[in-house]
Design a protein around this motif. Structure first.
Motif, PDB file in Angstrom:
ATOM      1  N   GLY A 266    -113.294 -35.147 114.143  1.00 39.88           N
ATOM      2  CA  GLY A 266    -113.206 -35.507 115.562  1.00 39.88           C
ATOM      3  C   GLY A 266    -113.094 -34.298 116.458  1.00 39.88           C
ATOM      4  N   LEU A 267    -112.296 -33.300 116.040  1.00 39.34           N
ATOM      5  CA  LEU A 267    -112.177 -32.067 116.824  1.00 39.34           C
ATOM      6  C   LEU A 267    -113.494 -31.305 116.838  1.00 39.34           C
ATOM      7  CD1 LEU A 267    -110.386 -30.087 118.380  1.00 39.34           C
ATOM      8  CD2 LEU A 267    -109.743 -29.065 116.180  1.00 39.34           C
ATOM      9  N   ALA A 268    -114.189 -31.266 115.693  1.00 31.83           N
ATOM     10  CA  ALA A 268    -115.462 -30.560 115.628  1.00 31.83           C
ATOM     11  C   ALA A 268    -116.508 -31.197 116.538  1.00 31.83           C
ATOM     12  CB  ALA A 268    -115.970 -30.540 114.182  1.00 31.83           C
ATOM     13  N   VAL A 269    -116.545 -32.513 116.558  1.00 29.50           N
ATOM     14  CA  VAL A 269    -117.493 -33.198 117.446  1.00 29.50           C
ATOM     15  C   VAL A 269    -117.196 -32.860 118.903  1.00 29.50           C
ATOM     16  CG1 VAL A 269    -118.207 -35.475 118.274  1.00 29.50           C
ATOM     17  CG2 VAL A 269    -117.972 -35.061 115.832  1.00 29.50           C
TER      18      VAL A 269
ATOM     19  N   ARG B 283    -111.792 -20.102 120.117  1.00 30.28           N
ATOM     20  CA  ARG B 283    -110.439 -19.687 119.766  1.00 30.28           C
ATOM     21  C   ARG B 283    -109.444 -20.826 119.985  1.00 30.28           C
ATOM     22  NH1 ARG B 283    -111.745 -14.642 122.298  1.00 30.28           N
ATOM     23  NH2 ARG B 283    -110.674 -15.350 124.183  1.00 30.28           N
ATOM     24  N   ILE B 284    -109.604 -21.505 121.123  1.00 32.04           N
ATOM     25  CA  ILE B 284    -108.736 -22.659 121.380  1.00 32.04           C
ATOM     26  C   ILE B 284    -108.954 -23.729 120.312  1.00 32.04           C
ATOM     27  CG2 ILE B 284    -108.221 -24.503 123.016  1.00 32.04           C
ATOM     28  CD1 ILE B 284    -108.982 -22.594 125.261  1.00 32.04           C
ATOM     29  N   ALA B 285    -110.235 -23.914 119.917  1.00 29.01           N
ATOM     30  CA  ALA B 285    -110.539 -24.918 118.890  1.00 29.01           C
ATOM     31  C   ALA B 285    -109.923 -24.525 117.549  1.00 29.01           C
ATOM     32  CB  ALA B 285    -112.049 -25.085 118.746  1.00 29.01           C
ATOM     33  N   LEU B 286    -109.939 -23.222 117.221  1.00 32.49           N
ATOM     34  CA  LEU B 286    -109.324 -22.780 115.964  1.00 32.49           C
ATOM     35  C   LEU B 286    -107.821 -23.034 115.978  1.00 32.49           C
ATOM     36  CD1 LEU B 286    -111.239 -19.431 115.335  1.00 32.49           C
ATOM     37  CD2 LEU B 286    -111.556 -21.619 114.170  1.00 32.49           C
ATOM     38  N   ILE B 287    -107.185 -22.767 117.104  1.00 30.03           N
ATOM     39  CA  ILE B 287    -105.749 -23.040 117.206  1.00 30.03           C
ATOM     40  C   ILE B 287    -105.499 -24.543 117.098  1.00 30.03           C
ATOM     41  CG2 ILE B 287    -103.739 -22.880 118.713  1.00 30.03           C
ATOM     42  CD1 ILE B 287    -104.939 -20.324 119.877  1.00 30.03           C
ATOM     43  N   ALA B 288    -106.337 -25.325 117.818  1.00 34.65           N
ATOM     44  CA  ALA B 288    -106.186 -26.782 117.735  1.00 34.65           C
ATOM     45  C   ALA B 288    -106.458 -27.280 116.323  1.00 34.65           C
ATOM     46  CB  ALA B 288    -107.135 -27.466 118.726  1.00 34.65           C
ATOM     47  N   GLY B 289    -107.429 -26.640 115.632  1.00 32.08           N
ATOM     48  CA  GLY B 289    -107.704 -27.033 114.250  1.00 32.08           C
ATOM     49  C   GLY B 289    -106.525 -26.745 113.331  1.00 32.08           C
ATOM     50  N   ALA B 290    -105.899 -25.573 113.524  1.00 33.01           N
ATOM     51  CA  ALA B 290    -104.725 -25.253 112.709  1.00 33.01           C
ATOM     52  C   ALA B 290    -103.595 -26.250 112.966  1.00 33.01           C
ATOM     53  CB  ALA B 290    -104.260 -23.822 113.008  1.00 33.01           C
TER      54      ALA B 290
END
Length: 565
Positions: free
Chosen positions: A29-32, A256-263
């Motif tokens: 869902g985050l990737a989409v 970068r925000i997505a990587l933090i959100a992914g973590a």
């Protein structure tokens, strides 16, 4: 076939456990969302439009400055004699037709060079000036101030983070950019630029291209006009990659925000999986232990304090396990009771068979033969009742419940049992229900008839000659009650044991073994399966026993619908 192979691969890898499923689905869902932001983001198109408008305004200002101060303004009019021979007599002739086109308001490179350097250099924009024939007059990339060192320009080096470069190259292949390829033309081929050709006709033109490295190049061509005459074209273009660098920076910020959100998503998914997958794993392991060790009780983990589905599952598994163990224990007790009950007639039968050869007269042999026949009948009755009791649960679970009219059923059973009771000088009376509520229940008519038959038969066996057995049906709004009473001596033993398996307390005059002691036990088993209750008590108005069966009344809509069929 390929789709099935992909599904099997995903099932064995990404979706091999509940924890992996939670993490993958949350990250999906985050990737989409991130891909949608990067791919469908209109900010890049807006940035291109803003840059085009900026170049237009800048070009118009510079073109106006060039037209005002960098064109040759001479009072000398040069006549082209060759143009005079091109006109015939009578042809309308404009005074400007005799002028030499090459000399009409030419652009002076010496004047425009410092002007162009001062106006264009701070904006990091490339400016080129073409004359009316598309010949390059001046290029800001080749303008140097006094004291500048001339050197061959070298491609810019990228010292950024390697992920930034990799991500930028990756995004260049994202579909959706349908821009033409930028190609550098020779100084005398300015007309090959579509925007230059359009500007020579007096229109401002712009175009967006991609260079060999798939970097955006925005070009705007503005006509240089003096006294409404186009004397040249100013072509402004951005540096390759200028817009891409801004877009890449913004996209990398989003990433970068997505990587933090992914973590954070992975951590929260692990915590969520710990509250779901961990208890479920413990429950499944306990269920496997139950399967592997049926000879002893295995405790199911207790999560009943939780109000979610895991708590409901734990509560259901614990209840199911307790019911399973209770069923196993009941089967063990039933087997023990059956073995005990079969052992008595078998022992008697064995003793009679062994004694029969030793009998000296016909009277003893006849007596032993009668004992043998009695024990055989008893064994046959026991085996039949045990077989009925053992398959009763399976039949009740397999058959569907239908509306049963208790009034009609009891009336039918009374008429059947009445003939048998008449031989013992006992009268069986049926009292029909009164009131507006139909005595209809949902159940199995054959099994309910078996219950009524057992109760009537039991009441008749205890009734004295001339006694009366009454069967009364009462129908209320919520339940239907069947009451069977007799005029016998009542229940002398322990009332709590009367429904136990193989318990008998027969009246005087009946030989031992004429009843198996399973009738009332089977009756209670049938009523329990129907969600009802069966109770035994002594009559308060006179001597005798009273058995009461209470069943839930069927809803009117269901009962009426099925009865109309």
């Amino acid at each position: 076939m390929m789709l099935r192979a992909v599904q099997r691969f995903l099932a064995l890898t990404l979706f091999s456990s509940l924890t992996n499923r939670i993490i993958v689905l949350n990250l999906a869902g985050l990737a989409v969302l991130v891909v949608g932001i990067l791919y469908l983001n209109q900010w890049r198109a807006g940035l291109i439009d803003a840059r085009v408008q900026s170049l237009r305004v800048q070009g118009e200002i510079i073109a106006a400055a060039i037209a005002a101060s960098a064109t040759v303004d001479s009072d000398v009019i040069t006549i082209n004699p060759d143009r005079l021979l091109d006109f015939q007599s009578g042809t309308p002739i404009s005074p400007l037709s005799f002028f030499d086109p090459a000399l009409e308001f030419p652009i002076n490179p010496e004047r425009v060079a410092p002007l162009l350097r001062n106006l264009v250099t701070p904006t990091r924009t490339r400016a080129r000036i073409y004359d009316k024939q598309g010949l390059l007059i001046l290029d800001s990339a080749n303008i140097y101030a006094r004291g500048d060192v001339l050197r061959q320009p070298s491609p810019a080096r990228r010292d950024g983070f390697f992920l930034t470069d990799w991500f930028g190259r990756l995004m260049t292949w994202v579909p959706g950019d349908d821009f033409p390829l930028y190609q550098e033309h020779a100084p005398d081929e300015g007309m090959r630029y579509p925007e230059v050709a359009a500007a020579l006709s007096g229109n401002v033109a712009d175009i967006v291209r991609l260079d060999a490295q798939r970097q955006l190049v925005v070009s705007v061509a503005v006509p240089v006009q003096r006294v409404r005459a186009t004397v040249g074209v100013l072509l402004l273009s951005t540096q390759p990659g200028e817009i891409d660098a801004i877009v890449t920076t913004e996209r990398w910020g989003i990433l970068r925000i997505a990587l933090i959100a992914g973590a954070v998503t992975v951590i929260l998914s692990l915590l969520l999986a710990g509250t779901i997958a961990g208890p479920m794993r413990r429950l499944s392991e306990a269920a496997e232990r139950v399967q592997g060790s049926m000879n002893r009780r295995t405790e199911i983990p207790d999560f009943t304090d939780r109000t979610d589905e895991v708590g409901h599952l734990s509560r259901a598994l614990r209840a199911m396990t307790d019911a399973l163990y209770n069923r196993i224990e009941a089967i063990e007790r039933f087997a023990a009771d059956v073995a005990h009950e079969l052992k008595n007639p078998l022992t008697s039968l064995r003793s009679a068979v062994e004694t029969l050869p030793l009998a000296k007269n016909d009277k003893d042999r006849a007596r032993l033969a009668e004992i043998i026949q009695h024990d055989v009948r008893r064994l046959d009755r026991l085996i039949s009742d045990i077989s009925n009791a053992s398959r009763l649960d399976a039949e009740l679970a397999r058959e569907s419940a239908d509306p049963v009219d208790i009034g009609t059923l009891c009336e039918t059973m009374v008429s059947i049992q009445g003939d048998v009771a008449a031989k013992r000088e006992v009268k069986v009376v049926y009292e029909a229900p009164e009131g507006r509520f139909a005595p209809v229940v949902l159940g199995h008519d054959s099994r309910l008839a078996q219950v009524v038959s057992n109760l009537i038969d039991n009441a008749v066996s205890f009734s004295p000659p001339g006694g009366t057995v009454r069967v009364v049906v009462t129908s209320g709004e919520d339940n239907v009650v069947i009451a069977v009473s007799d005029e016998g001596p009542g229940i002398k033993g322990d009332i709590g044991r009367i429904f136990q398996r193989f318990y008998t307390d027969r009246p005087e005059g009946e030989s031992f073994g004429d009843h198996s002691g399973l009738g009332l036990s089977i009756s209670r088993q049938i009523i329990d399966a129907h969600g009802g209750t069966i109770k035994a008590a002594n009559r308060t108005d006179r001597s005798g026993a009273l058995f009461t069966v209470t069943l839930d009344r069927a809803p009117e809509e269901r009962a009426g619908l099925r009865l109309r069929k």
